[in-house]
Design an enzyme around this catalytic site. Structure first.
Site, mmCIF file in Angstrom:
data_model
loop_
_atom_site.group_PDB
_atom_site.id
_atom_site.type_symbol
_atom_site.label_atom_id
_atom_site.label_comp_id
_atom_site.label_asym_id
_atom_site.label_seq_id
_atom_site.Cartn_x
_atom_site.Cartn_y
_atom_site.Cartn_z
ATOM 1 N N PHE A 88 0.839 -1.190 0.000
ATOM 2 C CA PHE A 88 0.000 0.000 0.000
ATOM 3 C C PHE A 88 0.877 1.243 0.000
ATOM 4 O O PHE A 88 1.823 1.354 0.772
ATOM 5 C CB PHE A 88 -0.897 -0.014 1.242
ATOM 6 C CG PHE A 88 -1.853 1.146 1.336
ATOM 7 C CD1 PHE A 88 -3.028 1.148 0.606
ATOM 8 C CD2 PHE A 88 -1.573 2.218 2.163
ATOM 9 C CE1 PHE A 88 -3.913 2.210 0.698
ATOM 10 C CE2 PHE A 88 -2.454 3.284 2.262
ATOM 11 C CZ PHE A 88 -3.619 3.269 1.531
ATOM 12 N N ASN A 187 -3.211 1.368 10.630
ATOM 13 C CA ASN A 187 -3.995 1.730 9.454
ATOM 14 C C ASN A 187 -4.388 0.418 8.791
ATOM 15 O O ASN A 187 -3.773 -0.020 7.818
ATOM 16 C CB ASN A 187 -3.189 2.604 8.498
ATOM 17 C CG ASN A 187 -3.987 2.992 7.258
ATOM 18 O OD1 ASN A 187 -5.202 2.865 7.231
ATOM 19 N ND2 ASN A 187 -3.297 3.449 6.229
ATOM 20 N N PRO A 188 -5.437 -0.243 9.323
ATOM 21 C CA PRO A 188 -5.802 -1.568 8.826
ATOM 22 C C PRO A 188 -6.656 -1.475 7.574
ATOM 23 O O PRO A 188 -7.110 -0.387 7.199
ATOM 24 C CB PRO A 188 -6.631 -2.127 9.990
ATOM 25 C CG PRO A 188 -7.328 -0.913 10.530
ATOM 26 C CD PRO A 188 -6.336 0.227 10.382
#
Length: 284
Positions: A88, A187-188
């Protein structure tokens, strides 16, 4: 004006027409990357030094491939991180979350705080905390093997020996630290199944495992963060968890007083949208 600056102007128009949010900046970043200079030095590139690979990079960005995949770097607070397919790309919104955590750590009466970053991805949050809180010990947790490899590279470059990477799931990570952690941050993945991200850079390039949460509302991973934070934190420790802008209320409710949470707050990013929830554990 040099030939390169002329080409940057043409590239800016192409990127703007393709809907790229920051066309001039991206055109300059690609030009700087291809020519091995800083953006402020682009005017020094002579006409004979112009590299046609610039237009290859522009074509990729025009197709909405992330700028960070083209240059191989993402900037996060004071760091330049290696990123690419399989991890990400950290966003500016997350910098606000990391900044809140760094401020809390500075306020703590703890000489060497212990921090856990659940689902570290590229390592952006963990490394920022280690860089800005000089005596912190940071544990970064990442179960995905592709993201783990990117985090390992960045930690080797920036970790200063104080970021420890663990190939574990955030739901049951680090039992050896139960009750000893000063701050848990995450920050899942939280996008609900079936939802489609608006930005092509996210939808088409970020790994699905980093985007889509489990459960009908996409918040099962946030619930796992709550349980893990409750297990890891010492009394008075803090948790911060990022979410989508429309999830402020549901995430707030995941941290009830009955579970020992105090001072639960929904907090906003720089665009004044709900972005993360914070709470303090087990202390009146």
């Amino acid at each position: 004006m040099t030939f390169l600056l002329d080409e940057i102007a043409l590239a800016t128009a192409r990127l703007a027409e393709a809907g790229v949010p920051s066309p001039r900046t991206d055109a300059e970043e690609i030009a700087a990357f291809v020519h091995g200079v800083r953006r402020s030095e682009l005017h020094n590139v002579t006409d004979s030094e112009f590299d046609a690979l610039f237009w290859e990079g522009i074509a990729r960005r025009e197709a909405r491939e992330p700028l960070q995949h083209i240059t191989g770097r993402a900037y996060f607070r004071y760091l330049s991180l290696e990123v690419g397919p399989g991890v990400f790309v950290p966003r500016p919104e997350t910098e606000v979350v990391a900044g809140w955590a760094i401020e809390r750590l500075r306020e703590m009466d703890v000489a060497s705080p212990v921090v856990v970053d659940l689902g570290t991805g590229s390592g952006a949050i963990a490394l920022s905390i280690a860089q800005e809180i000089a005596l912190a010990t940071v544990h970064a947790v990442e179960v995905d093997p592709d993201a783990y490899r990117w985090a390992k590279r960045n930690i080797l470059e920036h970790g200063q020996g104080r970021v420890h990477l663990h190939p574990e799931d955030l739901a049951d990570a680090l039992p050896e630290l139960n009750g000893q952690v000063d701050l848990v941050i995450s920050n899942p993945p939280y996008i609900p199944p079936g939802a489609i991200p608006r930005d092509p850079e996210v939808r088409d390039y970020d790994p699905r495992r980093a985007l889509y949460g489990s459960g009908s509302d996409g918040l099962d991973e946030v619930r796992a963060v709550e349980r893990t934070a409750r297990r890891l934190l010492r009394p008075g420790g803090f948790v911060a968890v990022e979410h989508a802008d429309e999830q402020g209320t549901p995430v707030y409710l995941i941290f009830p007083e009955d579970n020992g949470w105090r001072d639960v707050r929904s907090r906003q990013d720089l665009t004044r949208r709900d972005r993360f929830v914070t709470a303090r554990f087990g202390q009146e």
